[in-house]
Design an enzyme around this catalytic site. Structure first.
Site, mmCIF file in Angstrom:
data_model
loop_
_atom_site.group_PDB
_atom_site.id
_atom_site.type_symbol
_atom_site.label_atom_id
_atom_site.label_comp_id
_atom_site.label_asym_id
_atom_site.label_seq_id
_atom_site.Cartn_x
_atom_site.Cartn_y
_atom_site.Cartn_z
ATOM 1 N N ARG A 116 0.879 -1.184 0.000
ATOM 2 C CA ARG A 116 0.000 0.000 0.000
ATOM 3 C C ARG A 116 0.906 1.220 0.000
ATOM 4 N NH1 ARG A 116 -5.277 1.440 3.552
ATOM 5 N NH2 ARG A 116 -6.088 0.047 1.963
ATOM 6 N N HIS A 143 -7.410 0.769 -6.347
ATOM 7 C CA HIS A 143 -7.608 -0.071 -5.159
ATOM 8 C C HIS A 143 -8.301 -1.361 -5.622
ATOM 9 C CE1 HIS A 143 -7.789 -1.307 -1.136
ATOM 10 N NE2 HIS A 143 -8.594 -0.416 -0.594
ATOM 11 N N GLN A 146 -10.215 -3.847 -3.141
ATOM 12 C CA GLN A 146 -11.507 -3.355 -2.667
ATOM 13 C C GLN A 146 -12.568 -3.490 -3.770
ATOM 14 O OE1 GLN A 146 -12.348 -1.989 0.568
ATOM 15 N NE2 GLN A 146 -14.373 -2.361 -0.289
ATOM 16 N N ASP A 233 -17.124 7.512 -1.482
ATOM 17 C CA ASP A 233 -15.841 7.412 -0.777
ATOM 18 C C ASP A 233 -15.515 8.812 -0.241
ATOM 19 O OD1 ASP A 233 -13.373 6.499 0.166
ATOM 20 O OD2 ASP A 233 -12.420 6.463 -1.804
ATOM 21 N N CYS A 272 -16.228 1.875 0.783
ATOM 22 C CA CYS A 272 -15.058 1.036 1.080
ATOM 23 C C CYS A 272 -14.660 1.135 2.547
ATOM 24 C CB CYS A 272 -13.895 1.435 0.180
ATOM 25 S SG CYS A 272 -13.483 3.184 0.256
ATOM 26 N N ARG A 300 -13.637 -8.490 2.362
ATOM 27 C CA ARG A 300 -12.223 -8.269 2.043
ATOM 28 C C ARG A 300 -11.418 -9.523 2.390
ATOM 29 N NH1 ARG A 300 -10.030 -3.139 1.591
ATOM 30 N NH2 ARG A 300 -8.173 -4.312 1.018
#
Ligand code: CP
Ligand code: NVA
Length: 315
Positions: A116, A143, A146, A233, A272, A300
């Site tokens: 990340r 991402h 996700q 988001d 998310c 996830r």
């Protein structure tokens, strides 16, 4: 063919998960089917140690709750081992190059690296110079873990993906980019609703449009109409500094009860996480019965386990 009628083969021809651009519809369907069977095994308490003896290093240059814990727990449940490497604590944070880091980790027999970070090019550089599989755990641009989880969550909820309308409201960021790609490749209708200046990258949008039905609009009513899923988001992603102009531009794109009322009656709300109640979404939406945000968070775990098995397991 919809994901529900796809017959899985149990493998994909990829070493890495970098951005989804190079993943076919079948590759994504493979991940979704394996996620489903791993979730079933987990719920039944059935052993599924498909990565026994394997090691995943997890490099974090940004904060995380879900990504860190789900990869770490996932690796444990698959019988493998994980190493948490905060970039503050390893030499990468003091200027050692990605290339040298990749070469060093390769010498220790690491099987996979989840990273990340900020720059997408760093993830690609790691894949180029390492001997291990690389999984993008979020960059400024993408991402993918996700977005795969989100299509899996919708597949679970609706039993299909073809024709499902997913509308994303707000900043045209890493989530918007990955949702366009994952959604387009699985037959969904993806609509991105953002103001001028904050719309997704035109090159990524054009790439996603080659794979399926993706539209970008500023019109909230048009975007919400007939939507099966409303997604949003944060206004400010990790690494961005707050600014009033952006906040004012994005506020009209907040997902609130008015917007929910314009969508299909049983539409779901997705995020998310982490969320900022009162900014991109109101409390009465994210905490309503329409919300499936904690299903996404849970999934996830299952989706990441599927990704790791397909990339790092026996071929
Ligand atoms: N959604 C997500 O990636 O959460 P974290 O930042 O907590 O990992
Ligand atoms: N767009 C957000 C997603 C967090 C999971 C960020 O990059 O901070």
């Amino acid at each position: 063919m919809d994901v529900s009628s796809y017959k899985p083969k149990g493998r994909i021809e990829h070493k890495h998960l970098l951005n989804l651009l190079d993943y076919s519809t079948a590759d994504i369907y493979e991940i979704l089917h394996l996620s489903q069977s791993l979730k079933t095994a987990f719920k039944r308490g059935k052993k599924h140690e498909f990565l026994r003896g394997k090691t995943l290093a997890m490099i974090f240059s940004k904060s995380s709750t879900r990504t860190r814990v789900s990869f770490e727990m996932g690796m444990h449940q698959l019988g493998g081992h994980s190493l948490f490497l905060s970039s503050n604590d390893i030499q990468l944070g003091r200027g050692e190059t990605i290339q040298d880091t990749a070469k060093v980790l390769s010498r220790y027999g690491i099987d996979g690296v989840m990273i990340r970070t900020f720059l997408q090019s760093d993830v690609e550089e790691l894949a180029k110079h390492g001997s291990f599989s690389v999984i993008n755990g979020l960059t400024d641009d993408f991402h993918p873990c996700q977005a795969l989880t989100d299509v899996f969550t919708l597949f679970e909820h609706y039993g299909k993906l073809n024709g499902i309308k997913l509308t994303y409201f707000g900043d045209g960021n890493n989530m918007a980019h990955s949702l366009m790609l994952a959604g387009a490749k699985t037959g969904m209708n993806v609509c991105i609703c953002s103001p001028k200046g904050y719309q997704p990258d035109p090159e990524i949008t054009a790439a996603a449009q080659k794979f399926g039905n993706v539209t970008v609009t500023e019109d909230v009513a048009e975007a919400a109409a007939d939507a099966d899923a409303l997604y949003t988001d944060v206004f400010f992603s990790m690494g961005q500094t707050k600014d009033k102009a952006k906040e004012s531009a994005l506020m009209p794109y907040q997902v609130n009860s008015d917007v929910l009322g314009m969508a299909k009656k049983d539409a779901v709300f997705m995020h998310c996480l982490p969320a900022h109640r009162g900014e991109e979404v109101t409390e009465n939406v994210i905490d309503s019965t329409h919300s499936i945000v904690f299903e996404e968070a849970e999934n996830r775990l299952h989706v990441q386990k599927a990704v790791m098995c397909l990339l790092m397991g026996k071929k």
